[in-house]
Enzyme design. Structure first.
Site, PDB file in Angstrom:
ATOM      1  N   ASP A  58       0.816  -1.212   0.000  1.00 44.13           N
ATOM      2  CA  ASP A  58       0.000   0.000   0.000  1.00 44.13           C
ATOM      3  C   ASP A  58       0.855   1.271   0.000  1.00 44.13           C
ATOM      4  O   ASP A  58       0.399   2.350   0.343  1.00 44.13           O
ATOM      5  CB  ASP A  58      -0.965  -0.005   1.193  1.00 44.13           C
ATOM      6  CG  ASP A  58      -0.228  -0.093   2.521  1.00 44.13           C
ATOM      7  OD1 ASP A  58       1.002  -0.295   2.500  1.00 44.13           O
ATOM      8  OD2 ASP A  58      -0.877   0.056   3.563  1.00 44.13           O
ATOM      9  N   HIS A  98      22.532   3.411 -20.146  1.00 38.82           N
ATOM     10  CA  HIS A  98      21.592   3.650 -19.046  1.00 38.82           C
ATOM     11  C   HIS A  98      21.942   2.832 -17.801  1.00 38.82           C
ATOM     12  O   HIS A  98      21.091   2.224 -17.170  1.00 38.82           O
ATOM     13  CB  HIS A  98      20.144   3.383 -19.498  1.00 38.82           C
ATOM     14  CG  HIS A  98      19.643   4.412 -20.461  1.00 38.82           C
ATOM     15  ND1 HIS A  98      18.569   4.212 -21.279  1.00 38.82           N
ATOM     16  CD2 HIS A  98      20.089   5.652 -20.738  1.00 38.82           C
ATOM     17  CE1 HIS A  98      18.381   5.293 -22.033  1.00 38.82           C
ATOM     18  NE2 HIS A  98      19.288   6.177 -21.722  1.00 38.82           N
ATOM     19  N   ASP A 151      25.549  11.058 -15.165  1.00 40.89           N
ATOM     20  CA  ASP A 151      24.438  11.648 -15.905  1.00 40.89           C
ATOM     21  C   ASP A 151      23.310  11.774 -14.888  1.00 40.89           C
ATOM     22  O   ASP A 151      22.646  10.787 -14.547  1.00 40.89           O
ATOM     23  CB  ASP A 151      24.050  10.714 -17.074  1.00 40.89           C
ATOM     24  CG  ASP A 151      22.922  11.284 -17.939  1.00 40.89           C
ATOM     25  OD1 ASP A 151      22.249  12.228 -17.487  1.00 40.89           O
ATOM     26  OD2 ASP A 151      22.713  10.756 -19.046  1.00 40.89           O
ATOM     27  N   ASP A 211      19.143  18.025 -17.140  1.00 35.46           N
ATOM     28  CA  ASP A 211      19.724  16.767 -17.615  1.00 35.46           C
ATOM     29  C   ASP A 211      21.188  17.053 -17.927  1.00 35.46           C
ATOM     30  O   ASP A 211      21.483  17.762 -18.889  1.00 35.46           O
ATOM     31  CB  ASP A 211      18.948  16.341 -18.889  1.00 35.46           C
ATOM     32  CG  ASP A 211      19.326  14.947 -19.363  1.00 35.46           C
ATOM     33  OD1 ASP A 211      20.184  14.316 -18.732  1.00 35.46           O
ATOM     34  OD2 ASP A 211      18.758  14.517 -20.386  1.00 35.46           O
ATOM     35  N   HIS A 223      23.709   7.017 -30.308  1.00 33.52           N
ATOM     36  CA  HIS A 223      22.460   7.739 -30.006  1.00 33.52           C
ATOM     37  C   HIS A 223      22.443   9.094 -30.693  1.00 33.52           C
ATOM     38  O   HIS A 223      23.433   9.493 -31.308  1.00 33.52           O
ATOM     39  CB  HIS A 223      22.254   7.874 -28.494  1.00 33.52           C
ATOM     40  CG  HIS A 223      23.396   8.549 -27.773  1.00 33.52           C
ATOM     41  ND1 HIS A 223      23.613   9.905 -27.818  1.00 33.52           N
ATOM     42  CD2 HIS A 223      24.388   8.047 -26.988  1.00 33.52           C
ATOM     43  CE1 HIS A 223      24.666  10.210 -27.087  1.00 33.52           C
ATOM     44  NE2 HIS A 223      25.174   9.100 -26.576  1.00 33.52           N
ATOM     45  N   HIS A 274      17.747  15.953 -27.128  1.00 33.41           N
ATOM     46  CA  HIS A 274      16.279  15.851 -27.089  1.00 33.41           C
ATOM     47  C   HIS A 274      15.708  17.109 -26.456  1.00 33.41           C
ATOM     48  O   HIS A 274      16.429  17.875 -25.802  1.00 33.41           O
ATOM     49  CB  HIS A 274      15.864  14.609 -26.285  1.00 33.41           C
ATOM     50  CG  HIS A 274      16.533  14.513 -24.942  1.00 33.41           C
ATOM     51  ND1 HIS A 274      16.086  15.185 -23.833  1.00 33.41           N
ATOM     52  CD2 HIS A 274      17.657  13.847 -24.532  1.00 33.41           C
ATOM     53  CE1 HIS A 274      16.881  14.925 -22.799  1.00 33.41           C
ATOM     54  NE2 HIS A 274      17.853  14.127 -23.194  1.00 33.41           N
ATOM     55  N   HIS A 289      12.703  13.698 -21.268  1.00 31.53           N
ATOM     56  CA  HIS A 289      12.618  13.589 -22.729  1.00 31.53           C
ATOM     57  C   HIS A 289      11.285  14.246 -23.078  1.00 31.53           C
ATOM     58  O   HIS A 289      10.248  13.594 -23.090  1.00 31.53           O
ATOM     59  CB  HIS A 289      12.668  12.133 -23.200  1.00 31.53           C
ATOM     60  CG  HIS A 289      13.989  11.482 -22.886  1.00 31.53           C
ATOM     61  ND1 HIS A 289      14.151  10.131 -22.803  1.00 31.53           N
ATOM     62  CD2 HIS A 289      15.214  12.021 -22.645  1.00 31.53           C
ATOM     63  CE1 HIS A 289      15.425   9.872 -22.508  1.00 31.53           C
ATOM     64  NE2 HIS A 289      16.078  10.994 -22.400  1.00 31.53           N
ATOM     65  N   GLU A 307      24.349  16.354 -26.310  1.00 30.97           N
ATOM     66  CA  GLU A 307      25.051  15.319 -25.547  1.00 30.97           C
ATOM     67  C   GLU A 307      25.710  14.246 -26.411  1.00 30.97           C
ATOM     68  O   GLU A 307      25.292  13.093 -26.397  1.00 30.97           O
ATOM     69  CB  GLU A 307      24.082  14.665 -24.561  1.00 30.97           C
ATOM     70  CG  GLU A 307      22.744  14.221 -25.153  1.00 30.97           C
ATOM     71  CD  GLU A 307      21.875  13.490 -24.133  1.00 30.97           C
ATOM     72  OE1 GLU A 307      22.390  12.597 -23.452  1.00 30.97           O
ATOM     73  OE2 GLU A 307      20.676  13.829 -24.032  1.00 30.97           O
ATOM     74  N   TYR A 363      31.650   5.624 -26.939  1.00 31.97           N
ATOM     75  CA  TYR A 363      31.616   4.505 -25.986  1.00 31.97           C
ATOM     76  C   TYR A 363      32.391   3.337 -26.586  1.00 31.97           C
ATOM     77  O   TYR A 363      32.003   2.822 -27.633  1.00 31.97           O
ATOM     78  CB  TYR A 363      30.169   4.101 -25.701  1.00 31.97           C
ATOM     79  CG  TYR A 363      29.282   5.299 -25.405  1.00 31.97           C
ATOM     80  CD1 TYR A 363      29.200   5.825 -24.118  1.00 31.97           C
ATOM     81  CD2 TYR A 363      28.587   5.936 -26.430  1.00 31.97           C
ATOM     82  CE1 TYR A 363      28.433   6.951 -23.860  1.00 31.97           C
ATOM     83  CE2 TYR A 363      27.814   7.062 -26.183  1.00 31.97           C
ATOM     84  CZ  TYR A 363      27.737   7.563 -24.891  1.00 31.97           C
ATOM     85  OH  TYR A 363      26.982   8.679 -24.643  1.00 31.97           O
ATOM     86  N   ARG A 387      30.614  10.865 -22.257  1.00 33.13           N
ATOM     87  CA  ARG A 387      29.497  11.672 -22.758  1.00 33.13           C
ATOM     88  C   ARG A 387      29.581  13.035 -22.062  1.00 33.13           C
ATOM     89  O   ARG A 387      29.911  13.099 -20.872  1.00 33.13           O
ATOM     90  CB  ARG A 387      28.137  10.997 -22.450  1.00 33.13           C
ATOM     91  CG  ARG A 387      26.930  11.820 -22.902  1.00 33.13           C
ATOM     92  CD  ARG A 387      25.620  11.027 -22.944  1.00 33.13           C
ATOM     93  NE  ARG A 387      25.165  10.535 -21.665  1.00 33.13           N
ATOM     94  CZ  ARG A 387      25.223   9.272 -21.273  1.00 33.13           C
ATOM     95  NH1 ARG A 387      25.731   8.347 -22.073  1.00 33.13           N
ATOM     96  NH2 ARG A 387      24.790   8.915 -20.085  1.00 33.13           N
ATOM     97  N   GLU A 439      27.177  16.456 -21.640  1.00 33.74           N
ATOM     98  CA  GLU A 439      25.820  16.931 -21.923  1.00 33.74           C
ATOM     99  C   GLU A 439      25.518  18.244 -21.204  1.00 33.74           C
ATOM    100  O   GLU A 439      25.775  18.377 -20.015  1.00 33.74           O
ATOM    101  CB  GLU A 439      24.803  15.874 -21.445  1.00 33.74           C
ATOM    102  CG  GLU A 439      23.346  16.318 -21.564  1.00 33.74           C
ATOM    103  CD  GLU A 439      22.372  15.247 -21.105  1.00 33.74           C
ATOM    104  OE1 GLU A 439      22.689  14.504 -20.148  1.00 33.74           O
ATOM    105  OE2 GLU A 439      21.277  15.155 -21.695  1.00 33.74           O
TER     106      GLU A 439
HETATM  107 MN   LIG Z   1      19.760  13.623 -21.941  1.00 37.48          MN
END
Ligand SMILES: [Mn+2]
Length: 442
Positions: A40, A244, A261, A272, A351, A355, A362, A386, A390, A408, A410
């Site tokens: 709950d 991710h 990130d 972000d 990628h 965005h 996003h 970004e 890799y 990366r 960003e």
């Molecule tokens: Mn991003």
């Protein structure tokens, strides 16, 4: 909870939205139901972004209805009525009165009476707009009443001809941020910047990835944000190459790169932010090679952010730098055109450049116009830039010194009338800025 003086921005959005609709329209936008985490116990609540965008209200069990007739429109809120006994458990509700006095609804009704209220409001309505998929129980109720109206054709009461989705209109509006939204996003970016600096300073060999996660999220809340806008990614060593990665449970080793990130959410607006840096703030020469390419790609792409350009254009600029760079250190071979045409670079950069950013990390909003052309950037849009490279440690055809390097970088960028403004400016980014950071701890 939103400050009362800022509700005027939400009122202006409703007025702008209603202008897109034909006369005799009714729009129903439900807020998101609560979701259960375990038994709950509920997940921390985040309102449906479209609902929040038009109302400023973040209470579950609420529905926004907008009714447009000839030359007039009404804003109707359905909320939970005040109930002292229940509120001891659930916290204070806005109730029917304050839905009107504070949130500026023309009418308010108990949400439990949705079906009766909805039936009554659809009288003489020709165009019905509804957001399906937010609240499945409500989806059914709306379809049932719509069918009921369609089959009771023996009266003179008109019924809606069809049900349309209001998301296309709202999402286009959400692409262009107003003054209040930009202020929220600047605040979110500033808090995220400070959290990153603190985590970068703290990071060292022997600490665990989750310690950095804890420092970031401590700073997010400590500075008054809602918390992380998305699960924080803290990867070290080869984990930097997993896009991710959120386990965040590895011990940081000597000379590891660390990729963070993480961005906070302020008044439901996301930031972000990604930075990659060596645990000891001293790049090895292989790390420097790759970092310099990503940094140049990112700076070139940011330079291109201005009204009239497109996100695809920014992507291509960054891609060109990445391909040249990977060719120069021998990781890609052949002509640049062929590498790009055949997508050979996707082994290392898989990628897109960025965005939209806003109420959703996003963010909603189209990337292409009705003709299928990439949408042109215009003042008030916010996006991320970004690029990354890799190189997983299992790529055995890559020289060993480059294996396990993932980078990366960003930033969050606001499109202005003449160009752009980097909202996350000041987060250490050049090799020099990172190497100047100390590991003195928190
Ligand atoms: Mn991003």
């Amino acid at each position: 909870m939103i400050l009362k003086e800022n509700l005027k921005y939400f009122e202006a959005r409703r007025k702008a939205f209603i202008n897109y609709l034909p006369d005799y329209s009714l729009v129903v936008i439900p807020n998101k139901p609560i979701s259960i985490r375990s038994n709950d116990v509920e997940y921390k609540y985040k309102p449906n972004s479209d609902f929040y965008y038009l109302t400023g209200l973040d209470e579950p069990n609420s529905i926004c209805i907008l009714k447009k007739e000839k030359k007039s429109f009404q804003f109707i809120l359905l909320v939970e009525p005040k109930d002292k006994n229940r509120e001891i458990w659930t916290g204070k509700k806005i109730g029917l009165e304050r839905a009107k006095s504070i949130f500026k609804a023309d009418l308010s009704f108990p949400v439990l009476n949705f079906e009766t209220t909805f039936r009554e409001l659809t009288k003489d309505i020709e165009f019905l707009y509804f957001t399906f998929g937010v609240d499945k129980e409500l989806d059914l109720k709306v379809i049932n009443i719509f069918n009921e109206l369609k089959t009771s054709n023996r009266t003179t009461i008109k019924s809606p001809k069809s049900i349309s989705d209001s998301r296309d209109i709202i999402h286009k509006m959400r692409l262009i941020k107003d003054k209040y939204e930009i202020a929220c996003m600047e605040k979110a970016a500033e808090i995220s910047k400070n959290a990153h600096i603190l985590a970068m300073t703290y990071a060292r060999e022997g600490s665990y990835e989750y310690e950095l996660e804890a420092i970031l999220e401590y700073r997010f809340r400590h500075n008054g944000s809602n918390g992380p806008a998305y699960p924080s990614i803290v990867g070290s060593g080869n984990n930097c190459t997993i896009l991710h990665y959120i386990e965040n449970n590895k011990k940081i080793k000597k000379n590891d790169l660390i990729l963070i990130d993480a961005g906070c959410e302020y008044d439901y607006y996301a930031s972000d932010l990604t930075r990659t840096f060596p645990e000891n703030k001293k790049f090895t020469s292989a790390q420097k090679d790759i970092y310099s390419i990503v940094l140049e790609a990112q700076l070139k792409a940011i330079q291109e952010v201005k009204p009239g350009k497109t996100l695809n254009h920014c992507h291509d600029k960054a891609l060109s730098v990445i391909v040249d760079g990977l060719k120069s250190i021998g990781l890609l071979k052949g002509t640049k055109d062929k590498i790009i045409k055949n997508g050979e670079y996707k082994k290392f950069f898989m990628h897109k450049i960025g965005h939209w950013l806003g109420l959703d990390v996003h963010d909603a909003g189209p990337y292409y116009d009705e003709k299928g052309n990439p949408l042109k950037l215009s003042s008030g849009m916010v996006l991320t830039i970004e690029p990354g490279i890799y190189i997983s440690d299992d790529l055995l055809d890559v020289p060993e010194m480059y294996r396990g390097i993932g980078i990366r970088i960003e930033d969050d960028v606001l499109v202005t009338k003449k160009g752009h403004k980097v909202l996350t400016q000041g987060t250490p980014k050049t090799i020099n800025e990172i190497e100047l950071l100390s590991s003195s701890g928190v």
